[in-house]
Motif scaffolding. Structure first.
Motif, PDB file in Angstrom:
ATOM      1  N   VAL A   1       1.718 -49.698 -13.514  1.00  0.00           N
ATOM      2  CA  VAL A   1       2.905 -50.522 -13.282  1.00  0.00           C
ATOM      3  C   VAL A   1       4.103 -49.707 -13.731  1.00  0.00           C
TER       4      VAL A   1
ATOM      5  N   GLY B   1       3.673 -51.927  -8.718  1.00  0.00           N
ATOM      6  CA  GLY B   1       2.291 -51.820  -9.189  1.00  0.00           C
ATOM      7  C   GLY B   1       1.422 -51.170  -8.133  1.00  0.00           C
TER       8      GLY B   1
ATOM      9  N   LEU C   1       0.872 -56.869 -13.231  1.00  0.00           N
ATOM     10  CA  LEU C   1       2.302 -57.115 -13.051  1.00  0.00           C
ATOM     11  C   LEU C   1       2.809 -58.088 -14.115  1.00  0.00           C
TER      12      LEU C   1
END
Length: 413
Positions: free
Chosen positions: A45, A253, A272
């Motif tokens: 991420v 992501g 996320l």
């Protein structure tokens, strides 16, 4: 009394769980354990604005990007739009090589032409492999030459562990990348080609009068998600590049190597969430680990045991054949066809079974599924065949239509 609410509900659930484990011989792995055992798995991420890495597991592990490849194909197409080489209403010719690509595809014919805008929409929704090659050949002398341009652009963007060999992401042992590199690509595309990024939010577009829905089901469910691309081949597992924006902060992501599309989507939502929780709270986190979600895994396994123990719910399941590497972009088991809705179970099962017989070899990977639906006091039994790819489902309905039998293609959740 509802068993789930009775004093014995919990005991019943545990019994079903134990039964499922005894029958299948499976332990109860957490998401952490499953991901760590799968050598293909990697995730990251990244903060879009700063490039800070908020979460990473095996982010530099090299694997096959599958249809995430098409993000680079689109990047170069957007470059051509910006330079004036092409316009959105320009048309591109379909070669025999492009038309011969494996599904997922639009089934374009050699000599046909497709507009640039329709090509963009076909790539972001259906992930059409034939269209990817059309774009490649419009921008270079051959798909091979275009792949060299893709690799060169990757190097310019700092994607040091990425090499491209084709424009679609179909299997090629030399076509490799990493979650980190794909996150860099997504960030660069949004920053450089922001005026075209809205195409990745497309949920559906029409091609020759037929609606084509996006493969990116996470985008339809996750708060703030607005793109960008799914990917799947046998060798890679289920990949996903996603972006979401909340309270003015955008995160990117990437997940490589999910075991199923549903697992991949759930894992993306989890990381996320972690990224949004960690954003702005300290230095880069380069090697976070996946945290266990045993409760969700337990519920999933119990649900599976309930489904498998219900003779009415799934009455016939053919032996599943091995997945081919040309599935393209979609989960091979997430499409279905519906052949009717009935007032009782028996005619619903009969209709689905009759359809299966008419389809013959097309149902080698499918199952008869009769679902009981309650609306007020009315009960309806929905008859479906499940376990198709999108192309198989559409071919099945086409065959049943010729046999004068009602059929509807249904995209799984």
């Amino acid at each position: 009394m509802n068993a789930a609410r009775s004093p014995y509900g919990f005991v019943s659930r545990i019994f079903l769980l134990c039964l499922a484990m005894l029958v299948t011989g499976l332990a109860l792995p957490s998401l952490t354990q499953a991901a760590q055992r799968d050598s293909r798995y990697g995730a990251i991420v990244m903060d879009h604005d700063t490039g800070a890495v908020l979460y990473a597991v095996n982010a530099d592990r090299r694997s096959y990007p599958a249809s995430l490849t098409k993000v680079m194909t689109l990047y170069l197409l957007f470059d051509a739009l910006n330079s004036g080489k092409l316009r959105l209403d320009s048309t591109m010719r379909v070669s025999a090589h492009a038309a011969a690509q494996a599904p997922s595809k639009l089934a374009l014919a050699p000599g046909e032409r497709i507009s640039v805008e329709d090509a963009v929409l076909a790539l972001v929704t259906k992930s059409a492999n034939d269209v990817a090659v059309v774009v490649a050949e419009a921008l270079a002398d051959s798909e091979g030459d275009f792949a060299e341009l893709m690799t060169r652009k990757a190097q310019q963007l700092g994607m040091d562990d990425t090499t491209y060999r084709n424009a679609s992401g179909l299997p090629n042992p030399g076509q490799i990348s990493t979650p980190r590199d794909q996150a860099l690509l997504a960030r660069a595309l949004i920053r450089t080609h922001g005026k075209y990024y809205h195409y990745f939010s497309t949920r559906q577009f029409k091609w020759r009068g037929q609606p084509i829905s996006t493969h990116n089901r996470l985008m339809l469910r996750y708060q703030g998600a607005d793109g960008i691309k799914t990917g799947y081949i046998n060798a890679s597992g289920f990949n996903l590049m996603a972006s979401a924006k909340r309270q003015g902060r955008r995160l990117i992501g990437v997940v490589f190597g999910g075991n199923t599309a549903a697992w991949r989507d759930r894992n993306m939502a989890q990381i996320l969430d972690k990224g949004f929780a960690r954003a702005g709270k300290g230095p880069d986190i380069r090697s976070a680990s996946i945290e266990s979600d045993d409760r969700a895994d337990l519920d999933a396994l119990i649900a599976a045991a309930n489904r498998d123990s219900s003779v009415k719910q799934v009455s016939m399941r053919a032996a599943k054949s091995a997945e081919t590497e040309e599935e393209g972009d979609d989960d091979p088991s997430t499409w279905a066809i519906q052949v009717g809705a009935f007032n009782s179970y028996k005619p619903a099962h009969s209709a689905a079974s009759s359809a299966a017989k008419k389809l013959g070899g097309l149902v080698s990977t499918a199952a008869v599924d009769v679902s009981e639906l309650h609306r007020g006091k009315k009960t309806t039994y929905r008859a479906r065949l499940t376990g198709f790819t999108e192309d198989q489902a559409r071919a099945a309905c086409k065959r049943l239509g010729r046999a004068k039998q009602a059929c509807q293609v249904v995209q799984g959740s």
